[in-house]
Scaffold this active site. Structure first.
Site, short mmCIF file in Angstrom:
data_model
loop_
_atom_site.label_atom_id
_atom_site.label_comp_id
_atom_site.label_asym_id
_atom_site.label_seq_id
_atom_site.Cartn_x
_atom_site.Cartn_y
_atom_site.Cartn_z
N CYS A 188 -4.41 3.87 3.32
CA CYS A 188 -4.73 3.02 2.10
C CYS A 188 -4.11 1.75 2.34
CB CYS A 188 -4.03 3.65 1.00
SG CYS A 188 -2.27 4.16 1.31
N HIS A 222 -3.89 -15.73 -14.51
CA HIS A 222 -5.14 -15.30 -15.30
C HIS A 222 -6.32 -15.88 -15.11
CE1 HIS A 222 -3.59 -11.76 -17.45
NE2 HIS A 222 -2.42 -12.77 -17.90
N GLU A 255 3.79 5.92 6.80
CA GLU A 255 4.16 4.52 6.98
C GLU A 255 5.37 4.23 7.79
OE1 GLU A 255 3.95 2.58 3.02
OE2 GLU A 255 5.25 4.09 2.09
N ASN A 294 0.27 -1.15 5.81
CA ASN A 294 1.04 -2.29 5.63
C ASN A 294 2.52 -2.05 6.11
OD1 ASN A 294 -1.30 -3.08 4.35
ND2 ASN A 294 -0.67 -2.65 2.20
N ASP A 295 3.19 -1.01 5.74
CA ASP A 295 4.21 -0.66 6.35
C ASP A 295 4.48 -0.19 7.70
OD1 ASP A 295 6.33 -1.49 3.98
OD2 ASP A 295 5.32 -0.10 2.68
#
Ligand code: PEP
Ligand code: MG
Length: 565
Positions: free
Chosen positions: A499, A186, A428, A451-452
């Site tokens: 993305c 946090h 992906e 990313n993948d």
């Protein structure tokens, strides 16, 4: 010296050591059980009032959705499991309320800390925060007052709770350095929200710094200096001035269209993991949400969220965005993300295993609930849906046929939904990029999940530090798959976005523009920089380089070439 940079920015200021008084609890044998429970009840009431006050205070300073953290704290305070654990221990063991609270808190904190998921792990600190407040109330311990600090203070603390951050006089705080915490703690979240530079995880910070020492810090790379000399201060001041100029430049991008110099429009959107994060997309003038990772809705629960809960979340997100698109990605669990209540089997190759669409098609009831909630929300905004880790046309067709079934149900029950809601897939898996012409005939859009896509193309586990050097989005094989996907999408008349993290890479954006990408979705804080790059790039000037780049042999050659154009 270095820690983990968790909130970017440069600060130079005076150290203010914030040490919360230690809580020492003794085990005492008691005779009057009712009295101990009454003490607990009255402490709960008192802390409740305090949290309510903090909630009201934070509504003014950080707005409703970010103030939610205090509602979460109220829920912990009122949690029946925690309450019954404490009272049971008081009764069964005839111990004082502080001891019973200490033991019960330790149990629940270690339970959450043991969860592998980073987000849930970080929730252990919420339980600690709430139970510490209760304990301080019972023991009448008053924490240091953070509202009375000098100008340009750099707060040095073990960790900072949302309560500390809200209560402090933030105009006077220049930075945070904490012993504990990570990017999802946090302190980091609040620091980013208030744009205060922060560094976490500096184990020996209390040995290194004294009250009043001069500290220069860089929240981007986690570097900090204690009592720097004149030249070192000058370096930080220069960085600070440069950042200010850079910030101005980027802020001037707000409200401007994301159009290249030769008139090509690229939609610049943000990635989010919760409805609250839409605020950040809007702050940075994002043109929509290109990826709503819904798995986080499923994570901080002890069972799957109901259709109604999901519907309300998707509807709120859609309404917050108005006309701007909201692309909801269906549940992507498995791989490195677990849901303990699904009791997923341990696998040798989780990223190649029971994950994402595979799991959802197998657990059809759960999947249908999500699809129905999304369809229902589609009549409240510009909602689109996409599926993660599709690897075959059959999976796509099976999913679309589930959607058709749900459309029928909704029609029968007279529940409104948008019949034209766009349906897309994430690209992906290399197989899909290779077969993208075929897929493009059956969907409304693609969103390339680099990313993948990188990990599956290069056979490099995206989370394995030993081989992280092999994980590289400039690899020509990856770029060729991206280019093929864009070409095939356009041949079939559909739009294509990206993305994955690569979408926000300033060096790559001109090349993606040259390839013809239609949308880029990234971490919200990267949007204005991406707009600056788009507006300063000419697609026609990049295009002639495309062939050369796609035919380079190595990632290093590509990176070097991109730096030169
Ligand atoms: C991706 O793989 O690029 C992506 C955006 O999805 P995630 O990071 O959630 O797997
Ligand atoms: Mg992915």
């Amino acid at each position: 010296m270095n820690g983990l940079g968790t909130s970017p920015g440069i600060a130079i200021g005076k150290a203010f050591i914030y040490e919360t008084p230690e809580i020492i609890v003794e085990k005492i044998h008691i005779l009057d059980i009712d009295y101990e429970i009454a003490r607990l009840d009255s402490a709960i009431e008192e802390v409740k009032k305090d949290i309510q006050k903090l909630y009201d205070l934070s509504l003014d300073s950080i707005g409703e959705s970010d103030a939610e953290i205090f509602n979460a704290h109220l829920m912990i305070l009122e949690d029946p499991e925690l309450y019954s654990a404490v009272t049971k221990m008081i009764k069964d063991n005839q111990v004082n309320c502080e001891w019973a609270l200490k033991k019960s808190a330790e149990y629940f904190i270690s339970l959450f800390e043991g969860i592998e998921d980073e987000y849930l792990k970080a929730r252990a600190s919420d339980i600690k925060d709430v139970t510490d407040s209760l304990m301080r109330c019972l023991l009448d311990i008053k924490p240091l007052d953070l509202s009375q600090i000098d100008k340009d203070s750099i707060i040095i603390a073990q960790d900072l709770t949302p309560r500390d951050t809200i209560k402090m006089n933030r105009d006077k705080v220049s930075g945070f350095i904490t012993k504990l915490g990570g990017k999802t703690s946090h302190t980091a979240i609040m620091a980013r929200l208030f744009e205060i530079p922060a560094i976490a995880g500096v184990k020996d910070i209390f040995e290194l710094v004294k009250n009043g020492d001069i500290v220069a810090m860089d929240g981007e790379n986690g570097e900090f200096l204690i009592n720097p000399n004149k030249e070192e201060i000058q370096i930080f001041e220069k960085k600070l001035a440069l950042r200010d100029v850079e910030k101005e430049k980027l802020l001037s991008m707000k409200g401007k269209p994301s159009i290249s110099q030769d008139g090509h429009k690229v939609q610049l959107a943000g990635n989010i993991g919760s409805v609250n994060e839409i605020n950040h997309v809007l702050i940075y003038d994002g043109e929509g949400v290109g990826l709503f990772r819904t798995e986080f809705l499923f994570m901080d629960k002890d069972s799957c969220p109901s259709e109604e809960d999901q519907f309300l979340a998707y509807k709120e997100a859609a309404e917050k965005l108005g006309n701007r698109p909201l692309i909801i990605r269906t549940l992507d669990i498995g791989g490195d993300k677990d849901l303990f209540y699904l009791n997923l089997p341990k696998e040798l190759n989780p990223f190649l295993g029971y994950r994402a669409i595979r799991l959802c098609l197998d657990q059809e009831d759960m999947f249908k609930i999500q699809l129905k909630a999304i369809l229902r929300a589609s009549s409240y905004g510009n909602v689109k849906v996409m599926f993660p880790m599709i690897s075959s046309i059959k999976e796509l067709r099976d999913t679309k046929s589930l959607i058709n079934g749900i459309r029928e149900e909704l029609r029968k029950d007279n529940i409104p939904f948008n019949d034209d809601m766009e349906i897309g897939i994430m690209v992906e898996v290399p197989a899909v990029a290779i077969q993208s012409r075929k897929f493009a005939k059956e969907v409304d859009f693609f969103s390339i999940g680099t990313n993948d896509l990188i990990q599956y193309t290069l056979a490099v586990d995206r989370g394995n530090h030993h081989i992280s050097e092999l994980y590289n989005h400039y690899h020509p094989a990856v770029l060729n798959l991206i280019n093929t996907t864009i070409e095939n999408a356009h041949k079939e008349g559909i739009w294509v976005g990206m993305c994955g993290e690569a979408a926000g890479d300033e060096k790559l954006i001109p090349l993606l523009l040259g390839m013809g990408i239609d949308e880029l979705s990234m971490s919200p804080s990267s949007i204005l920089r991406a707009r600056y790059i788009v507006r300063n790039t000419s697609k026609e000037e990049v295009y002639p380089h495309l062939d050369t780049i796609l035919n380079l042999a190595t990632a290093e050659e590509v990176e070097e070439y991109l730096e030169g154009i």
